[in-house]
Design a protein around this motif. Structure first.
Motif, PDB file in Angstrom:
ATOM      1  N   ARG A  63      14.633  29.522 -96.957  1.00 31.33           N
ATOM      2  CA  ARG A  63      15.529  28.481 -97.440  1.00 31.33           C
ATOM      3  C   ARG A  63      16.999  28.744 -97.098  1.00 31.33           C
ATOM      4  O   ARG A  63      17.870  27.924 -97.417  1.00 31.33           O
ATOM      5  N   PHE A  64      17.262  29.872 -96.506  1.00 31.44           N
ATOM      6  CA  PHE A  64      18.631  30.266 -96.191  1.00 31.44           C
ATOM      7  C   PHE A  64      18.891  30.125 -94.691  1.00 31.44           C
ATOM      8  O   PHE A  64      18.091  30.578 -93.876  1.00 31.44           O
ATOM      9  N   SER A  65      19.979  29.511 -94.356  1.00 29.06           N
ATOM     10  CA  SER A  65      20.362  29.397 -92.955  1.00 29.06           C
ATOM     11  C   SER A  65      21.871  29.501 -92.848  1.00 29.06           C
ATOM     12  O   SER A  65      22.594  29.330 -93.835  1.00 29.06           O
ATOM     13  N   VAL A  66      22.327  29.809 -91.653  1.00 24.02           N
ATOM     14  CA  VAL A  66      23.761  29.923 -91.450  1.00 24.02           C
ATOM     15  C   VAL A  66      24.208  28.920 -90.398  1.00 24.02           C
ATOM     16  O   VAL A  66      23.432  28.478 -89.562  1.00 24.02           O
ATOM     17  N   ASN A  67      25.484  28.589 -90.468  1.00 18.60           N
ATOM     18  CA  ASN A  67      26.139  27.811 -89.437  1.00 18.60           C
ATOM     19  C   ASN A  67      27.220  28.717 -88.852  1.00 18.60           C
ATOM     20  O   ASN A  67      28.277  28.909 -89.453  1.00 18.60           O
ATOM     21  N   PHE A  68      26.901  29.302 -87.715  1.00 19.76           N
ATOM     22  CA  PHE A  68      27.783  30.266 -87.080  1.00 19.76           C
ATOM     23  C   PHE A  68      28.574  29.576 -85.985  1.00 19.76           C
ATOM     24  O   PHE A  68      28.006  29.075 -85.005  1.00 19.76           O
ATOM     25  N   GLN A  69      29.875  29.511 -86.177  1.00 22.59           N
ATOM     26  CA  GLN A  69      30.771  28.913 -85.202  1.00 22.59           C
ATOM     27  C   GLN A  69      31.707  30.015 -84.702  1.00 22.59           C
ATOM     28  O   GLN A  69      32.737  30.298 -85.315  1.00 22.59           O
ATOM     29  N   LYS A  70      31.324  30.627 -83.582  1.00 23.93           N
ATOM     30  CA  LYS A  70      32.056  31.807 -83.122  1.00 23.93           C
ATOM     31  C   LYS A  70      33.504  31.495 -82.773  1.00 23.93           C
ATOM     32  O   LYS A  70      34.415  32.259 -83.102  1.00 23.93           O
ATOM     33  N   ALA A  71      33.722  30.407 -82.094  1.00 20.68           N
ATOM     34  CA  ALA A  71      35.091  30.071 -81.684  1.00 20.68           C
ATOM     35  C   ALA A  71      35.983  29.825 -82.896  1.00 20.68           C
ATOM     36  O   ALA A  71      37.152  30.209 -82.911  1.00 20.68           O
ATOM     37  N   ALA A  72      35.422  29.229 -83.899  1.00 20.08           N
ATOM     38  CA  ALA A  72      36.174  28.945 -85.117  1.00 20.08           C
ATOM     39  C   ALA A  72      36.165  30.131 -86.072  1.00 20.08           C
ATOM     40  O   ALA A  72      36.842  30.096 -87.104  1.00 20.08           O
ATOM     41  N   LYS A  73      35.389  31.159 -85.758  1.00 21.40           N
ATOM     42  CA  LYS A  73      35.241  32.328 -86.614  1.00 21.40           C
ATOM     43  C   LYS A  73      34.826  31.907 -88.016  1.00 21.40           C
ATOM     44  O   LYS A  73      35.440  32.286 -89.027  1.00 21.40           O
ATOM     45  N   SER A  74      33.760  31.130 -88.035  1.00 11.21           N
ATOM     46  CA  SER A  74      33.241  30.614 -89.286  1.00 11.21           C
ATOM     47  C   SER A  74      31.766  30.976 -89.410  1.00 11.21           C
ATOM     48  O   SER A  74      31.015  30.944 -88.427  1.00 11.21           O
ATOM     49  N   PHE A  75      31.352  31.296 -90.616  1.00 15.82           N
ATOM     50  CA  PHE A  75      29.977  31.776 -90.845  1.00 15.82           C
ATOM     51  C   PHE A  75      29.541  31.310 -92.227  1.00 15.82           C
ATOM     52  O   PHE A  75      29.594  32.047 -93.194  1.00 15.82           O
ATOM     53  N   SER A  76      29.113  30.074 -92.348  1.00 19.95           N
ATOM     54  CA  SER A  76      28.752  29.525 -93.651  1.00 19.95           C
ATOM     55  C   SER A  76      27.262  29.706 -93.929  1.00 19.95           C
ATOM     56  O   SER A  76      26.449  29.763 -93.008  1.00 19.95           O
ATOM     57  N   LEU A  77      26.942  29.778 -95.186  1.00 19.60           N
ATOM     58  CA  LEU A  77      25.560  29.962 -95.639  1.00 19.60           C
ATOM     59  C   LEU A  77      25.083  28.704 -96.332  1.00 19.60           C
ATOM     60  O   LEU A  77      25.733  28.219 -97.261  1.00 19.60           O
ATOM     61  N   LYS A  78      23.957  28.185 -95.891  1.00 17.30           N
ATOM     62  CA  LYS A  78      23.354  27.025 -96.530  1.00 17.30           C
ATOM     63  C   LYS A  78      22.096  27.445 -97.264  1.00 17.30           C
ATOM     64  O   LYS A  78      21.219  28.102 -96.693  1.00 17.30           O
ATOM     65  N   ILE A  79      22.046  27.069 -98.526  1.00 17.87           N
ATOM     66  CA  ILE A  79      20.862  27.341 -99.339  1.00 17.87           C
ATOM     67  C   ILE A  79      20.201  26.003 -99.646  1.00 17.87           C
ATOM     68  O   ILE A  79      20.804  25.124-100.271  1.00 17.87           O
ATOM     69  N   SER A  80      18.995  25.855 -99.174  1.00 18.87           N
ATOM     70  CA  SER A  80      18.255  24.614 -99.391  1.00 18.87           C
ATOM     71  C   SER A  80      17.296  24.778-100.566  1.00 18.87           C
ATOM     72  O   SER A  80      16.865  25.893-100.880  1.00 18.87           O
ATOM     73  N   ASP A  81      16.981  23.631-101.209  1.00 17.71           N
ATOM     74  CA  ASP A  81      16.034  23.669-102.318  1.00 17.71           C
ATOM     75  C   ASP A  81      16.400  24.789-103.299  1.00 17.71           C
ATOM     76  O   ASP A  81      15.597  25.676-103.618  1.00 17.71           O
ATOM     77  N   SER A  82      17.617  24.755-103.796  1.00 19.80           N
ATOM     78  CA  SER A  82      18.140  25.825-104.644  1.00 19.80           C
ATOM     79  C   SER A  82      17.236  26.091-105.848  1.00 19.80           C
ATOM     80  O   SER A  82      16.700  25.154-106.477  1.00 19.80           O
ATOM     81  N   GLN A  83      17.087  27.340-106.150  1.00 19.40           N
ATOM     82  CA  GLN A  83      16.277  27.772-107.279  1.00 19.40           C
ATOM     83  C   GLN A  83      17.135  28.532-108.273  1.00 19.40           C
ATOM     84  O   GLN A  83      18.182  29.079-107.919  1.00 19.40           O
ATOM     85  N   LEU A  84      16.665  28.576-109.511  1.00 21.94           N
ATOM     86  CA  LEU A  84      17.433  29.255-110.557  1.00 21.94           C
ATOM     87  C   LEU A  84      17.700  30.711-110.180  1.00 21.94           C
ATOM     88  O   LEU A  84      18.747  31.271-110.512  1.00 21.94           O
ATOM     89  N   GLY A  85      16.758  31.306-109.484  1.00 19.75           N
ATOM     90  CA  GLY A  85      16.918  32.705-109.073  1.00 19.75           C
ATOM     91  C   GLY A  85      17.959  32.921-107.992  1.00 19.75           C
ATOM     92  O   GLY A  85      18.294  34.066-107.672  1.00 19.75           O
TER      93      GLY A  85
END
Lengths: 115, 117
Positions: A63-85
């Motif tokens: 459920r975890f994925s990243v959006n890595f934009q090297k030129a922008a030096k950005s590294f965001s984390l996407k959590i899908s179907d979030s769970q309480l844990g």
């Protein structure tokens, strides 16, 4: 020196929804590793996902994925179907190249998951 | 997977005494061990880096005579807080780098909460 910035001290998401945590970094290196770590209330640091800078494809772990934009030096984390844990502190980290290859951490984002 | 065992999990000591924290890599050889300090609701602050058989490298501002680090074997590293004072109260975490799998992320111990009274 490398720096890692997490601009969101706190985020909240409804259970089963999707949330994105932001991370930017500053470096002059061309090859490096990036990580997202999770620290739940137990304070045990858990590796969530990693990304090699030389790979263009974004890393995915269930459920975890990243959006890595090297030129922008950005590294965001996407959590899908979030769970309480998933509720925890999330830290973005950059691994320096050469020498000790230590991790440089951002200040963290506290994620709350609402039922 | 790789496991780092950190002990004790909690310790309370009197001001002026010394406290030793141990980190053991259970199923891999930790060529490098990192020691962090974490204040409440804050990020991890790297204190020092140690390589097996070598002297530790301390980050700027960290007193090496106060925070003694020993990495005598590939599976054991210790942090000794000497002459502890209340301001040393904090959460201490170790992290080990596996010689082979280090690129996959470092393995963390479960942390030690130190309270100096």
């Amino acid at each position: 020196a490398q720096t890692v910035t997490q601009s969101q001290p706190e985020m909240s998401v409804q259970e089963a929804e999707t949330v994105t945590l932001s991370c930017t970094y500053d470096t002059s290196e061309s090859d490096y590793y990036l990580f997202w770590y999770k620290q739940p209330p137990s304070r045990q640091m858990i590796l969530v996902i990693r990304q090699e800078a030389y790979k263009q494809q974004n890393a995915t772990e269930n459920r975890f994925s990243v959006n890595f934009q090297k030129a922008a030096k950005s590294f965001s984390l996407k959590i899908s179907d979030s769970q309480l844990g998933d509720a925890a502190m999330y830290f973005c980290a950059y691994r320096t190249q050469g020498g000790s290859e230590k991790l440089v951490f951002g200040k963290g984002t506290k994620l709350t998951v609402n039922p | 997977g790789a496991v780092v065992s950190q002990h004790p999990s909690r310790v309370i000591c009197k001001s002026g005494t010394s406290v030793k924290i141990e980190c053991r890599s259970l199923d891999f050889q930790a060529t490098t061990m990192f020691w962090y300090r974490q204040f409440p609701k804050q990020s991890l602050m790297l204190m020092a880096t140690s390589n097996e058989g070598s002297k530790a490298t301390y980050e700027q501002g960290v007193e090496k005579d106060k925070f003694l680090i020993n990495h005598a074997s590939l599976t054991l590293s210790t942090l000794t807080v000497t002459s502890a004072h209340p301001e040393d109260s904090s959460f201490y975490i170790c992290s080990a780098r596996d010689l082979i799998w280090g690129n996959y992320g470092y393995t963390f111990g479960s942390g030690t909460r130190l309270t100096v009274v």
